[in-house]
Design an enzyme around this catalytic site. Sequence first.
Site, PDB file in Angstrom:
ATOM      1  CG  ASP A 132      -2.061  -0.892   1.325  1.00  0.00           C
ATOM      2  OD1 ASP A 132      -2.120  -1.610   0.313  1.00  0.00           O
ATOM      3  OD2 ASP A 132      -2.703  -0.692   2.469  1.00  0.00           O
ATOM      4  NE  ARG A 182      -3.850  -2.394  -4.548  1.00  0.00           N
ATOM      5  CZ  ARG A 182      -3.466  -2.375  -3.246  1.00  0.00           C
ATOM      6  NH1 ARG A 182      -3.099  -1.201  -2.740  1.00  0.00           N
ATOM      7  NH2 ARG A 182      -3.324  -3.582  -2.900  1.00  0.00           N
TER       8      ARG A 182
HETATM    9  C1  LIG Z   1      -8.070  -1.802  -4.077  1.00  0.00           C
HETATM   10  C2  LIG Z   1      -7.976  -0.638  -3.478  1.00  0.00           C
HETATM   11  C3  LIG Z   1      -6.728  -0.220  -2.760  1.00  0.00           C
HETATM   12  C4  LIG Z   1      -6.255   1.096  -2.187  1.00  0.00           C
HETATM   13  N1  LIG Z   1      -5.284   1.307  -1.621  1.00  0.00           N
HETATM   14  C5  LIG Z   1      -5.004   2.570  -1.443  1.00  0.00           C
HETATM   15  C6  LIG Z   1      -3.588   2.890  -0.920  1.00  0.00           C
HETATM   16  O1  LIG Z   1      -2.716   2.110  -0.919  1.00  0.00           O
HETATM   17  N2  LIG Z   1      -3.385   4.283  -0.549  1.00  0.00           N
HETATM   18  C7  LIG Z   1      -4.415   5.312  -0.616  1.00  0.00           C
HETATM   19  O2  LIG Z   1      -4.123   6.322  -0.473  1.00  0.00           O
HETATM   20  N3  LIG Z   1      -5.617   4.808  -1.337  1.00  0.00           N
HETATM   21  C8  LIG Z   1      -5.787   3.519  -1.407  1.00  0.00           C
HETATM   22  N4  LIG Z   1      -7.198   3.389  -1.703  1.00  0.00           N
HETATM   23  C9  LIG Z   1      -8.187   4.267  -1.719  1.00  0.00           C
HETATM   24  C10 LIG Z   1      -8.292   5.316  -2.886  1.00  0.00           C
HETATM   25  O3  LIG Z   1      -6.976   6.123  -3.089  1.00  0.00           O
HETATM   26  C11 LIG Z   1      -9.631   6.139  -2.901  1.00  0.00           C
HETATM   27  O4  LIG Z   1      -9.491   6.947  -1.669  1.00  0.00           O
HETATM   28  C12 LIG Z   1     -10.771   5.494  -3.096  1.00  0.00           C
HETATM   29  O5  LIG Z   1     -10.804   4.310  -3.768  1.00  0.00           O
HETATM   30  C13 LIG Z   1     -11.730   6.421  -3.620  1.00  0.00           C
HETATM   31  O6  LIG Z   1     -11.448   6.800  -4.940  1.00  0.00           O
HETATM   32  P1  LIG Z   1     -12.362   6.169  -6.131  1.00  0.00           P
HETATM   33  O7  LIG Z   1     -11.107   5.894  -7.334  1.00  0.00           O
HETATM   34  O8  LIG Z   1     -13.047   5.032  -5.861  1.00  0.00           O
HETATM   35  O9  LIG Z   1     -12.897   7.525  -6.886  1.00  0.00           O
HETATM   36  P2  LIG Z   1     -14.111   8.373  -6.156  1.00  0.00           P
HETATM   37  O10 LIG Z   1     -14.158   9.462  -7.380  1.00  0.00           O
HETATM   38  O11 LIG Z   1     -13.660   9.055  -4.922  1.00  0.00           O
HETATM   39  O12 LIG Z   1     -15.296   7.707  -6.302  1.00  0.00           O
HETATM   40  C14 LIG Z   1     -16.026   7.225  -7.410  1.00  0.00           C
HETATM   41  C15 LIG Z   1     -17.469   6.695  -6.749  1.00  0.00           C
HETATM   42  O13 LIG Z   1     -17.103   5.476  -6.113  1.00  0.00           O
HETATM   43  C16 LIG Z   1     -18.047   5.206  -4.917  1.00  0.00           C
HETATM   44  N5  LIG Z   1     -17.094   5.464  -3.709  1.00  0.00           N
HETATM   45  C17 LIG Z   1     -15.817   5.686  -3.489  1.00  0.00           C
HETATM   46  N6  LIG Z   1     -15.527   5.777  -2.334  1.00  0.00           N
HETATM   47  C18 LIG Z   1     -16.547   5.430  -1.530  1.00  0.00           C
HETATM   48  C19 LIG Z   1     -16.625   4.989  -0.192  1.00  0.00           C
HETATM   49  N7  LIG Z   1     -15.895   4.812   0.647  1.00  0.00           N
HETATM   50  N8  LIG Z   1     -18.022   4.586   0.390  1.00  0.00           N
HETATM   51  C20 LIG Z   1     -18.990   4.524  -0.966  1.00  0.00           C
HETATM   52  N9  LIG Z   1     -18.870   4.632  -2.009  1.00  0.00           N
HETATM   53  C21 LIG Z   1     -17.676   5.093  -2.439  1.00  0.00           C
HETATM   54  C22 LIG Z   1     -19.084   6.595  -5.115  1.00  0.00           C
HETATM   55  O14 LIG Z   1     -20.051   6.349  -5.629  1.00  0.00           O
HETATM   56  C23 LIG Z   1     -18.209   7.416  -5.686  1.00  0.00           C
HETATM   57  O15 LIG Z   1     -18.873   8.521  -6.464  1.00  0.00           O
HETATM   58  C24 LIG Z   1      -7.301   2.144  -2.397  1.00  0.00           C
HETATM   59  C25 LIG Z   1      -8.480   1.714  -3.027  1.00  0.00           C
HETATM   60  C26 LIG Z   1      -8.851   0.627  -3.627  1.00  0.00           C
HETATM   61  C27 LIG Z   1     -10.044   0.528  -4.352  1.00  0.00           C
END
Ligand SMILES: Cc1cc2nc3c(=O)[nH]c(=O)nc-3n(C[C@H](O)[C@H](O)[C@H](O)COP(=O)(O)OP(=O)(O)OC[C@H]3O[C@@H](n4cnc5c(N)ncnc54)[C@H](O)[C@@H]3O)c2cc1C
Length: 310
Positions: A132, A182
Site C-alpha cells: 500500500d 496498483r
Molecule cells: C483496491 C484499493 C486499494 C487502495 N489502496 C490505497 C492505498 O494504498 N493508498 C491510498 O492512499 N488509497 C488507497 N485506496 C483508496 C483510494 O485512494 C481512494 O481513496 C478510493 O478508492 C476512492 O476513490 P475512487 O477511485 O473510488 O473514486 P471516487 O471519485 O472517490 O469515487 C467514485 C465513486 O465510487 C463510490 N465510492 C468511492 N469511495 C466510496 C466509499 N468510501 N463509500 C461508498 N462509495 C464510494 C462513489 O459512488 C463515488 O462516486 C485504495 C482503493 C482501492 C479500491
Amino acid sequence: MSLMRSVLLAGSRSVWLREKAVKLRFVRRAVSRFMPGETLDDALNAARALREKRLGTVLSCLGENISDASEAESVARHYLDGMETVKRSGLDAEFSVKLTQLGLDLGAELALGHVDRLAARAGDHGRRLWIDIEDSRYTRATIDLYRRLRMTRANAGLCLQSYLRRTSADLESLIPLGAAIRLVKGAYKEPPDVAFPRKIDVDESYLSLSKRLLSAEARGRGAYAAFGTHDRDLIRRIEAHAAQTGVPKSAFEFELLYGIQPTEQIRLAESDNRVRVLISYGSFWFPWYMRRLAERPANVLFVARNMIGG
Ligand SMILES: Cc1cc2nc3c(=O)[nH]c(=O)nc-3n(C[C@H](O)[C@H](O)[C@H](O)COP(=O)(O)OP(=O)(O)OC[C@H]3O[C@@H](n4cnc5c(N)ncnc54)[C@H](O)[C@@H]3O)c2cc1C
C-alpha cells in the site's frame, strides 16, 4: 478539498476519537458494511462468497505506524501464517501490506527485511505481494524500498496515487523495472503543492497514468496494471481504451474495496475482466474507516442512520 472531507481526515488521526468511537455499537455496525469482520477467518469467509461470483481477493490486516519492533515482527508473523492458511483454503487471494505496519517508522532496513520475507513466501505460493502507499511523508521511502525489493522479488507490486504531482515521474522510473502497479486516486489529506486539490485533475491524472501503464512499451517491459477505483466512468474509459488499443485482458485487473460498488464488481467479472476485491480485517479499523467516510461524505448519513436505529 471539501470541509467535511478535511474534518473526517483530521479525525482519522485523533487517538481520543479512536478510543471512544470503536466502543460505540452503532459505529461498529456501520463499519461492517465495509469490513466482514475483525479476523482473517471472517475475511476468508467473505472471500469464499466472492469466489462464487468469479471475484478474487486481496487481504489486508488493518494497522499502521507501529512504534515497537516486536509489533512489526508479530505483524509479519501474522501475514506469513495467513499466507499458509490461504494456500490451504485454495482461494485466489493475495495480501497487501502497509510499510509503517512493518516498522518503516523505526527504519527502512527493518521494514525491508519483513516485506522481503513476505514477498518470498508469497512468491513460493505463486502470488503477488502488494504494498500500500500511505501519506506523502512516506512516498519517497516507500518507492525507494520497493525499488530495492523489486530487484529480487518480481512478484512485488506497489500502489501509486494519481493525486500526487510527483506520480507521473515515479511511474516513469518504475516502468523500466517491469513493476506491478496498483493505481489509486489517494486517500489522505495532502497540501496543494503536493497533491492536486481539484477532483477533475486527480481524475485526469488517473486516466493518463492508466494509459501509460497499458502502453505497449510499459507492457513490453513487463509492467502490470491493477486499477484500484470505484469510479465507473473512469473504469469504462479504461476498458474502452484497452479494447481500442488491443490490450489483452490478462495485462491488467480491477481492484475494488469490499462493500463498495458490488454491482460494478460483478459486471466487471461478467465482462471477463480480472477483478479482485480488497477485504480489510483486524481491530485497528478506525483511521481506515474515517478515510472511507471521507471518500464519500454521504456515508456519514449511513452512520447516523445506524445511530438512530439503536
Ligand atoms: C483496491 C484499493 C486499494 C487502495 N489502496 C490505497 C492505498 O494504498 N493508498 C491510498 O492512499 N488509497 C488507497 N485506496 C483508496 C483510494 O485512494 C481512494 O481513496 C478510493 O478508492 C476512492 O476513490 P475512487 O477511485 O473510488 O473514486 P471516487 O471519485 O472517490 O469515487 C467514485 C465513486 O465510487 C463510490 N465510492 C468511492 N469511495 C466510496 C466509499 N468510501 N463509500 C461508498 N462509495 C464510494 C462513489 O459512488 C463515488 O462516486 C485504495 C482503493 C482501492 C479500491
